[in-house]
Structures are given as structure tokens and as C-alpha cells.
Design a protein around this motif. Sequence first.
Motif, PDB file in Angstrom:
ATOM      1  N   UNK A   1     -35.296 -62.412  34.708  1.00  0.00           N
ATOM      2  CA  UNK A   1     -34.873 -61.350  33.786  1.00  0.00           C
ATOM      3  C   UNK A   1     -33.997 -60.318  34.491  1.00  0.00           C
ATOM      4  N   UNK A   2     -34.388 -59.914  35.686  1.00  0.00           N
ATOM      5  CA  UNK A   2     -33.618 -58.928  36.434  1.00  0.00           C
ATOM      6  C   UNK A   2     -32.246 -59.465  36.814  1.00  0.00           C
ATOM      7  N   UNK A   3     -32.188 -60.682  37.320  1.00  0.00           N
ATOM      8  CA  UNK A   3     -30.916 -61.266  37.739  1.00  0.00           C
ATOM      9  C   UNK A   3     -29.977 -61.477  36.554  1.00  0.00           C
ATOM     10  N   UNK A   4     -30.520 -61.933  35.424  1.00  0.00           N
ATOM     11  CA  UNK A   4     -29.674 -62.112  34.241  1.00  0.00           C
ATOM     12  C   UNK A   4     -29.046 -60.792  33.821  1.00  0.00           C
ATOM     13  N   UNK A   5     -29.815 -59.731  33.881  1.00  0.00           N
ATOM     14  CA  UNK A   5     -29.331 -58.423  33.431  1.00  0.00           C
ATOM     15  C   UNK A   5     -28.376 -57.776  34.416  1.00  0.00           C
TER      16      UNK A   5
ATOM     17  N   UNK B   1     -22.189 -60.461  32.726  1.00  0.00           N
ATOM     18  CA  UNK B   1     -20.977 -60.853  33.456  1.00  0.00           C
ATOM     19  C   UNK B   1     -21.232 -60.782  34.960  1.00  0.00           C
ATOM     20  N   UNK B   2     -22.030 -59.819  35.389  1.00  0.00           N
ATOM     21  CA  UNK B   2     -22.357 -59.692  36.819  1.00  0.00           C
ATOM     22  C   UNK B   2     -23.133 -60.906  37.289  1.00  0.00           C
ATOM     23  N   UNK B   3     -24.077 -61.384  36.472  1.00  0.00           N
ATOM     24  CA  UNK B   3     -24.832 -62.579  36.827  1.00  0.00           C
ATOM     25  C   UNK B   3     -23.889 -63.765  37.013  1.00  0.00           C
ATOM     26  N   UNK B   4     -22.973 -63.966  36.053  1.00  0.00           N
ATOM     27  CA  UNK B   4     -22.058 -65.098  36.163  1.00  0.00           C
ATOM     28  C   UNK B   4     -21.115 -64.952  37.356  1.00  0.00           C
ATOM     29  N   UNK B   5     -20.680 -63.733  37.656  1.00  0.00           N
ATOM     30  CA  UNK B   5     -19.821 -63.514  38.829  1.00  0.00           C
ATOM     31  C   UNK B   5     -20.583 -63.821  40.112  1.00  0.00           C
ATOM     32  N   UNK B   6     -21.828 -63.345  40.200  1.00  0.00           N
ATOM     33  CA  UNK B   6     -22.640 -63.626  41.383  1.00  0.00           C
ATOM     34  C   UNK B   6     -22.922 -65.111  41.508  1.00  0.00           C
ATOM     35  N   UNK B   7     -23.168 -65.749  40.375  1.00  0.00           N
ATOM     36  CA  UNK B   7     -23.421 -67.187  40.354  1.00  0.00           C
ATOM     37  C   UNK B   7     -22.221 -67.949  40.914  1.00  0.00           C
ATOM     38  N   UNK B   8     -21.040 -67.584  40.470  1.00  0.00           N
ATOM     39  CA  UNK B   8     -19.826 -68.258  40.930  1.00  0.00           C
ATOM     40  C   UNK B   8     -19.576 -68.044  42.415  1.00  0.00           C
ATOM     41  N   UNK B   9     -20.003 -66.893  42.939  1.00  0.00           N
ATOM     42  CA  UNK B   9     -19.729 -66.549  44.335  1.00  0.00           C
ATOM     43  C   UNK B   9     -20.771 -67.088  45.313  1.00  0.00           C
ATOM     44  N   UNK B  10     -21.869 -67.625  44.820  1.00  0.00           N
ATOM     45  CA  UNK B  10     -22.947 -68.112  45.693  1.00  0.00           C
ATOM     46  C   UNK B  10     -23.086 -69.622  45.503  1.00  0.00           C
ATOM     47  N   UNK B  11     -22.506 -70.431  46.409  1.00  0.00           N
ATOM     48  CA  UNK B  11     -22.432 -71.881  46.201  1.00  0.00           C
ATOM     49  C   UNK B  11     -23.744 -72.586  45.842  1.00  0.00           C
TER      50      UNK B  11
ATOM     51  N   UNK C   1     -27.206 -73.594  20.551  1.00  0.00           N
ATOM     52  CA  UNK C   1     -28.395 -73.223  21.323  1.00  0.00           C
ATOM     53  C   UNK C   1     -28.034 -72.897  22.771  1.00  0.00           C
ATOM     54  N   UNK C   2     -27.069 -73.603  23.348  1.00  0.00           N
ATOM     55  CA  UNK C   2     -26.598 -73.261  24.692  1.00  0.00           C
ATOM     56  C   UNK C   2     -26.089 -71.828  24.691  1.00  0.00           C
ATOM     57  N   UNK C   3     -25.310 -71.476  23.701  1.00  0.00           N
ATOM     58  CA  UNK C   3     -24.785 -70.123  23.593  1.00  0.00           C
ATOM     59  C   UNK C   3     -25.910 -69.101  23.518  1.00  0.00           C
ATOM     60  N   UNK C   4     -26.909 -69.375  22.690  1.00  0.00           N
ATOM     61  CA  UNK C   4     -28.038 -68.454  22.543  1.00  0.00           C
ATOM     62  C   UNK C   4     -28.783 -68.275  23.865  1.00  0.00           C
ATOM     63  N   UNK C   5     -28.963 -69.341  24.588  1.00  0.00           N
ATOM     64  CA  UNK C   5     -29.708 -69.265  25.846  1.00  0.00           C
ATOM     65  C   UNK C   5     -28.933 -68.494  26.919  1.00  0.00           C
ATOM     66  N   UNK C   6     -27.619 -68.578  26.864  1.00  0.00           N
ATOM     67  CA  UNK C   6     -26.809 -67.886  27.865  1.00  0.00           C
ATOM     68  C   UNK C   6     -26.515 -66.438  27.493  1.00  0.00           C
ATOM     69  N   UNK C   7     -26.766 -66.056  26.255  1.00  0.00           N
ATOM     70  CA  UNK C   7     -26.439 -64.716  25.788  1.00  0.00           C
ATOM     71  C   UNK C   7     -27.036 -63.606  26.670  1.00  0.00           C
ATOM     72  N   UNK C   8     -28.279 -63.723  27.172  1.00  0.00           N
ATOM     73  CA  UNK C   8     -28.830 -62.632  27.998  1.00  0.00           C
ATOM     74  C   UNK C   8     -28.159 -62.477  29.366  1.00  0.00           C
ATOM     75  N   UNK C   9     -27.385 -63.467  29.783  1.00  0.00           N
ATOM     76  CA  UNK C   9     -26.774 -63.426  31.117  1.00  0.00           C
ATOM     77  C   UNK C   9     -25.565 -62.493  31.119  1.00  0.00           C
TER      78      UNK C   9
END
Length: 195
Positions: free
Chosen positions: A23-27, A105-115, A95-103
Motif C-alpha cells: 500500500x505504501x509503495x503504490x501510493x 506515477x512515482x511507483x511506476x517511475x521507481x518500478x522502471x528504474x529498479x531492474x 480489470x487490469x486497469x482497476x487493479x493498477x489504478x491505486x499505483x
Amino acid sequence: MTTARAATRGPARREAVLDDLVALFLAEGFAAFTLDELARRLHCSKSTLYAVAGSKEQLVVAAVRRFFARATVAVETRAAEPADAAGAIEAYLLAVSEQLRPASATFFADLAAFPPAAEVYARNTRTAGRRVQQLVSDGVAAGTLRPAHASFVGAAVTEVMSAIHAGRIAAATDLDDAAAYAELAALVVAGLHHP
């Protein structure tokens, strides 16, 4: 406290901490956090965090895996509801969209930057593309979808999903992720409609 009770409390506590990390990382993303900050924010000790995973990097990977595993179950549950292939494909993508909605932009940026975490995400996206491919194959075999190259549809969906998550679709269209998934679902279902 008995040893048996302590043993069950330990795993339950670790599971709860992992859920709180998700929850914290998604937010807020995860790159900026230190272990000390995570312990403070989650109201636990660093030793509790180390019981979940041996390092911050391993905590991130464990949390990302947990997020995608739970999202997959929710998406599959939704996709199983419609009786027809077109409805299942639409339900799956929405449903994929709904599940990703809480994530965030920072989470996705961090995700992309951490292999290591990016690979979890990429693997999940490839799995989703294969699942759409399977739904298309099933619909074509049942005669409810027009004859289509299911592998191509799956590969195309995978590429668009990757572009949505990378922000390229939003940059090109001003659609947010949820709207982009709705458009993708509509496009795929309309393109597979049996005349």
C-alpha cells in the motif's frame, strides 16, 4: 505467550507488514525510502522488516510480487464472469486497469528504474498478453470471435499495455491509464467481432 502462538503471530505479522508495504509503495513509490523510514512509517522494527526480506531491495521485490500476484487473482476472477470470449477479454483488460489504478506515477517511475522490480512487472505484462491470446484462441475455436491470429493480438496487447504503463499512451493521447485500458478493450473486442 506459547511458542505455537508466537510462531503463528510471526508469519501473520510479516504478511501484514508486506501488505502495508504494498500500500505504501503504490501510493508513494519506494526509491526514496530508507529502512529506518519504512520501519517508522509502518510502526514496526527494522528486525520485523528483515523478517520479511533481508534487504530493502528484497523488500521491494517481495512487495511488487505480492501486488501483482493479488492483482492477477482479481483480474482472473473478473475475466471468468462473462460467458463469451469477447466479454471475457473486455472484463480482463478493464480489470487490469482497476487493479493498477491505486499505483501512483512515482511507483511506476521507481518500478522502471529498479531492474529486479521492473522484471517482475514485465513478466506480469507478458503473462497478461498470453492470457488475452488464450482468450482470443478460445473465442475463435468456439466460433464466437472472427478468425484472427491470436498470437498477434496477444503481442499487440502486450505492447500497448507496456506503453500505457510507461506513460507513452498518456503523453500521446492525454488519456489516463484507466481510459486507455477502456479504449484498448473496446478496440480489441470490436476488432474481433464476428460479422
